[in-house]
Design a protein around this motif. Sequence first.
Motif, PDB file in Angstrom:
ATOM      1  N   ILE A 170      56.194  39.072  16.449  1.00 33.94           N
ATOM      2  CA  ILE A 170      54.818  39.563  16.614  1.00 33.94           C
ATOM      3  C   ILE A 170      54.454  39.633  18.094  1.00 33.94           C
ATOM      4  O   ILE A 170      53.878  40.622  18.578  1.00 33.94           O
ATOM      5  CB  ILE A 170      53.833  38.654  15.855  1.00 33.94           C
ATOM      6  CG1 ILE A 170      54.104  38.715  14.354  1.00 33.94           C
ATOM      7  CG2 ILE A 170      52.388  39.059  16.143  1.00 33.94           C
ATOM      8  CD1 ILE A 170      53.278  37.741  13.548  1.00 33.94           C
TER       9      ILE A 170
ATOM     10  N   LEU B 209      48.663  31.790  18.699  1.00 31.87           N
ATOM     11  CA  LEU B 209      49.927  32.179  18.078  1.00 31.87           C
ATOM     12  C   LEU B 209      51.109  31.671  18.902  1.00 31.87           C
ATOM     13  O   LEU B 209      52.095  31.146  18.357  1.00 31.87           O
ATOM     14  CB  LEU B 209      49.992  33.697  17.947  1.00 31.87           C
ATOM     15  CG  LEU B 209      50.935  34.265  16.877  1.00 31.87           C
ATOM     16  CD1 LEU B 209      50.487  33.824  15.498  1.00 31.87           C
ATOM     17  CD2 LEU B 209      50.965  35.783  16.958  1.00 31.87           C
TER      18      LEU B 209
ATOM     19  N   PRO C  40      59.447  30.426  13.698  1.00 29.63           N
ATOM     20  CA  PRO C  40      59.260  30.900  15.080  1.00 29.63           C
ATOM     21  C   PRO C  40      59.746  32.318  15.311  1.00 29.63           C
ATOM     22  O   PRO C  40      59.188  33.029  16.158  1.00 29.63           O
ATOM     23  CB  PRO C  40      60.085  29.897  15.902  1.00 29.63           C
ATOM     24  CG  PRO C  40      60.092  28.658  15.079  1.00 29.63           C
ATOM     25  CD  PRO C  40      60.150  29.133  13.660  1.00 29.63           C
TER      26      PRO C  40
ATOM     27  N   TRP D 288      46.193  35.487  20.529  1.00 27.75           N
ATOM     28  CA  TRP D 288      47.558  35.498  21.059  1.00 27.75           C
ATOM     29  C   TRP D 288      47.925  34.142  21.652  1.00 27.75           C
ATOM     30  O   TRP D 288      49.079  33.712  21.564  1.00 27.75           O
ATOM     31  CB  TRP D 288      47.701  36.597  22.099  1.00 27.75           C
ATOM     32  CG  TRP D 288      47.417  37.951  21.555  1.00 27.75           C
ATOM     33  CD1 TRP D 288      46.355  38.753  21.848  1.00 27.75           C
ATOM     34  CD2 TRP D 288      48.190  38.654  20.572  1.00 27.75           C
ATOM     35  NE1 TRP D 288      46.421  39.912  21.125  1.00 27.75           N
ATOM     36  CE2 TRP D 288      47.537  39.890  20.330  1.00 27.75           C
ATOM     37  CE3 TRP D 288      49.374  38.370  19.885  1.00 27.75           C
ATOM     38  CZ2 TRP D 288      48.025  40.818  19.431  1.00 27.75           C
ATOM     39  CZ3 TRP D 288      49.864  39.300  18.983  1.00 27.75           C
ATOM     40  CH2 TRP D 288      49.197  40.503  18.764  1.00 27.75           C
TER      41      TRP D 288
ATOM     42  N   ILE E  28      56.806  34.662  14.512  1.00 32.41           N
ATOM     43  CA  ILE E  28      55.804  34.699  15.576  1.00 32.41           C
ATOM     44  C   ILE E  28      56.357  35.385  16.816  1.00 32.41           C
ATOM     45  O   ILE E  28      55.662  36.174  17.478  1.00 32.41           O
ATOM     46  CB  ILE E  28      55.335  33.273  15.915  1.00 32.41           C
ATOM     47  CG1 ILE E  28      54.749  32.595  14.674  1.00 32.41           C
ATOM     48  CG2 ILE E  28      54.309  33.291  17.047  1.00 32.41           C
ATOM     49  CD1 ILE E  28      54.259  31.191  14.908  1.00 32.41           C
TER      50      ILE E  28
ATOM     51  N   MET F 278      53.856  28.681  17.804  1.00 38.62           N
ATOM     52  CA  MET F 278      55.300  28.881  17.842  1.00 38.62           C
ATOM     53  C   MET F 278      55.975  27.789  18.666  1.00 38.62           C
ATOM     54  O   MET F 278      57.003  27.221  18.263  1.00 38.62           O
ATOM     55  CB  MET F 278      55.626  30.255  18.440  1.00 38.62           C
ATOM     56  CG  MET F 278      57.120  30.540  18.527  1.00 38.62           C
ATOM     57  SD  MET F 278      57.514  31.935  19.593  1.00 38.62           S
ATOM     58  CE  MET F 278      57.104  31.274  21.201  1.00 38.62           C
TER      59      MET F 278
END
Length: 324
Positions: A120, A251, A114, A248, A117, A255
């Motif tokens: 990011i 993602l 996590p 997004w 991510i 997470m």
Amino acid sequence: MNIYYVMVLIWSAFYFVMSLTSELPWATCDNEWNTPMCVTEATHNSTTMNLTIDSTVEFWRYRTLQMSDGMESPGSIVKELAICSLFVWIVLYLCVCRGIRITGKIMYVTSLFPYVILTILLVRGVTLDGATDGIRFYLEPNFSYLKNYQVWIDAGTQILFSLGLTFGAMPMIGSYNKEHNNFYRDCFFIAGINSLTSIYGGLAVFSILGFMAKTQGLPISAVADAGPGLAFITYPKAVTQMPVAPFWSSLFFLMLFVVGFGTEVVGIETLITPIVDLYPKRLRTMKGKMLSLRRVLCRVVSARLCLPYKGRDIRVQPCGLLRR
């Protein structure tokens, strides 16, 4: 807690799958679950805002939860969520069935991945217009709230729960340590990492909330939400306004799933460990189809869906306290 917290994983898995499209389903009002009152950000009219429902809210209410009219109309099982529940509990069982040694290795993934991510998302969030306003709103303290006793109650409840003290997770994990382990160091380290992670995660979330507020022309306090509303309404609505929104969104929910998965694995071990401590010999020598206590637990908590599953029986390992 194992029964209700798993719903976060189920919702996260559902939103992740629904994000794997070219266009997010909650970004439009052209779906079968939408009502005539549905509006998107592009069609929103401030003069009729009291007579409309945002498309993200409708997706949460009428597609995900499929809410009925009230307690007197319970409705039926949501097929997609039932399938997600079955998947989640099978994966949970496979992760805990071999005992704490395998669980500990899995926790390296659920604890570290996590952060990748989150980093990011943070890098992407700070590049958006309005991110600075969101981070400033997040970091600037409002000392007037310190006079409110409810704030201190909420803070105490949150820190005890997030540290895993209130349901015995940390004592359970600590029972597997060596006899002369430096637990003072571990306690300070875990408490520090817990708080710093919360701050780090807040930077990523509020940078995107700042972008959302700037886009809508609203104060950040008006778009910020708490609880499930932040993860399944506010954040999904924010990513619809970003380029490559499905990426997004997927993602973020990946997470969320991994973070919740790590918590659920520890929750299951917290329940199993004291039972194995009480009956170590009996549980290690049981024969038959229900040899594994972990499988029994996963079956019981998922039985509400009437979706049992089969697998090989694996012996339960005793707790570290009894091994010593």
